[in-house]
Write a protein that holds these residues in place. Sequence first.
Motif, PDB file in Angstrom:
ATOM      1  N   UNK A   1       0.822  -1.212   0.000  1.00  0.00           N
ATOM      2  CA  UNK A   1       0.000   0.000   0.000  1.00  0.00           C
ATOM      3  C   UNK A   1       0.855   1.260   0.000  1.00  0.00           C
ATOM      4  N   UNK A   2       1.899   1.276   0.812  1.00  0.00           N
ATOM      5  CA  UNK A   2       2.756   2.467   0.884  1.00  0.00           C
ATOM      6  C   UNK A   2       3.401   2.761  -0.473  1.00  0.00           C
ATOM      7  N   UNK A   3       3.833   1.733  -1.169  1.00  0.00           N
ATOM      8  CA  UNK A   3       4.454   1.934  -2.484  1.00  0.00           C
ATOM      9  C   UNK A   3       3.416   2.343  -3.510  1.00  0.00           C
ATOM     10  N   UNK A   4       2.217   1.771  -3.439  1.00  0.00           N
ATOM     11  CA  UNK A   4       1.136   2.188  -4.348  1.00  0.00           C
ATOM     12  C   UNK A   4       0.835   3.669  -4.149  1.00  0.00           C
ATOM     13  N   UNK A   5       0.845   4.117  -2.901  1.00  0.00           N
ATOM     14  CA  UNK A   5       0.619   5.530  -2.616  1.00  0.00           C
ATOM     15  C   UNK A   5       1.749   6.388  -3.185  1.00  0.00           C
ATOM     16  N   UNK A   6       2.968   5.925  -3.026  1.00  0.00           N
ATOM     17  CA  UNK A   6       4.123   6.656  -3.552  1.00  0.00           C
ATOM     18  C   UNK A   6       4.065   6.745  -5.083  1.00  0.00           C
ATOM     19  N   UNK A   7       3.718   5.645  -5.726  1.00  0.00           N
ATOM     20  CA  UNK A   7       3.647   5.606  -7.191  1.00  0.00           C
ATOM     21  C   UNK A   7       2.592   6.578  -7.716  1.00  0.00           C
ATOM     22  N   UNK A   8       1.439   6.608  -7.057  1.00  0.00           N
ATOM     23  CA  UNK A   8       0.309   7.392  -7.562  1.00  0.00           C
ATOM     24  C   UNK A   8       0.241   8.801  -7.004  1.00  0.00           C
ATOM     25  N   UNK A   9       1.016   9.102  -5.995  1.00  0.00           N
ATOM     26  CA  UNK A   9       0.993  10.368  -5.248  1.00  0.00           C
ATOM     27  C   UNK A   9      -0.330  10.567  -4.517  1.00  0.00           C
ATOM     28  N   UNK A  10      -1.043   9.489  -4.250  1.00  0.00           N
ATOM     29  CA  UNK A  10      -2.267   9.543  -3.460  1.00  0.00           C
ATOM     30  C   UNK A  10      -1.947   9.119  -2.032  1.00  0.00           C
ATOM     31  N   UNK A  11      -2.756   9.556  -1.098  1.00  0.00           N
ATOM     32  CA  UNK A  11      -2.607   9.107   0.283  1.00  0.00           C
ATOM     33  C   UNK A  11      -3.069   7.660   0.398  1.00  0.00           C
ATOM     34  N   UNK A  12      -2.499   6.936   1.334  1.00  0.00           N
ATOM     35  CA  UNK A  12      -2.907   5.556   1.553  1.00  0.00           C
ATOM     36  C   UNK A  12      -4.400   5.474   1.849  1.00  0.00           C
ATOM     37  N   UNK A  13      -4.914   6.402   2.656  1.00  0.00           N
ATOM     38  CA  UNK A  13      -6.343   6.399   2.982  1.00  0.00           C
ATOM     39  C   UNK A  13      -7.199   6.658   1.747  1.00  0.00           C
ATOM     40  N   UNK A  14      -6.708   7.472   0.821  1.00  0.00           N
ATOM     41  CA  UNK A  14      -7.435   7.722  -0.426  1.00  0.00           C
ATOM     42  C   UNK A  14      -7.492   6.457  -1.268  1.00  0.00           C
ATOM     43  N   UNK A  15      -6.383   5.748  -1.358  1.00  0.00           N
ATOM     44  CA  UNK A  15      -6.369   4.483  -2.113  1.00  0.00           C
ATOM     45  C   UNK A  15      -7.338   3.497  -1.488  1.00  0.00           C
ATOM     46  N   UNK A  16      -7.332   3.383  -0.165  1.00  0.00           N
ATOM     47  CA  UNK A  16      -8.241   2.452   0.500  1.00  0.00           C
ATOM     48  C   UNK A  16      -9.697   2.827   0.254  1.00  0.00           C
ATOM     49  N   UNK A  17     -10.016   4.110   0.315  1.00  0.00           N
ATOM     50  CA  UNK A  17     -11.389   4.560   0.068  1.00  0.00           C
ATOM     51  C   UNK A  17     -11.779   4.317  -1.391  1.00  0.00           C
ATOM     52  N   UNK A  18     -10.871   4.618  -2.314  1.00  0.00           N
ATOM     53  CA  UNK A  18     -11.164   4.398  -3.735  1.00  0.00           C
ATOM     54  C   UNK A  18     -11.318   2.912  -4.034  1.00  0.00           C
ATOM     55  N   UNK A  19     -10.538   2.078  -3.376  1.00  0.00           N
ATOM     56  CA  UNK A  19     -10.654   0.633  -3.558  1.00  0.00           C
ATOM     57  C   UNK A  19     -12.028   0.163  -3.087  1.00  0.00           C
ATOM     58  N   UNK A  20     -12.483   0.673  -1.950  1.00  0.00           N
ATOM     59  CA  UNK A  20     -13.791   0.300  -1.415  1.00  0.00           C
ATOM     60  C   UNK A  20     -14.922   0.700  -2.354  1.00  0.00           C
ATOM     61  N   UNK A  21     -14.715   1.776  -3.125  1.00  0.00           N
ATOM     62  CA  UNK A  21     -15.725   2.244  -4.089  1.00  0.00           C
ATOM     63  C   UNK A  21     -15.491   1.672  -5.490  1.00  0.00           C
TER      64      UNK A  21
END
Length: 83
Positions: A14-34
């Motif tokens: 998750x941390x690397x996915x956030x780094x790659x996309x420049x999104x916050x980890x919480x944003x990735x988790x919320x977007x994944x849930x949606x």
Amino acid sequence: MSVDVRIEPVYVDLATAALITTLAESTIQAMTARDEFPAPRELSGRRVGYLYAEIVQWANSRPRSTLLPPPNTGAKKPRPGQT
């Protein structure tokens, strides 16, 4: 003769996915849930990872924006533990 080999990761955390996309980890988790971001894959019993190729595909599918990125203010971000 040396050969440069570039190996792309298959999975990232998750941390690397956030780094790659420049999104916050919480944003990735919320977007994944949606269902707006690729879901992580089960790698082993309690380990999951994001498929790198799916992150790249998702990034390439994002619409172009007419907005410019915000200016860099040059302000230093506080380090954890500092106030």
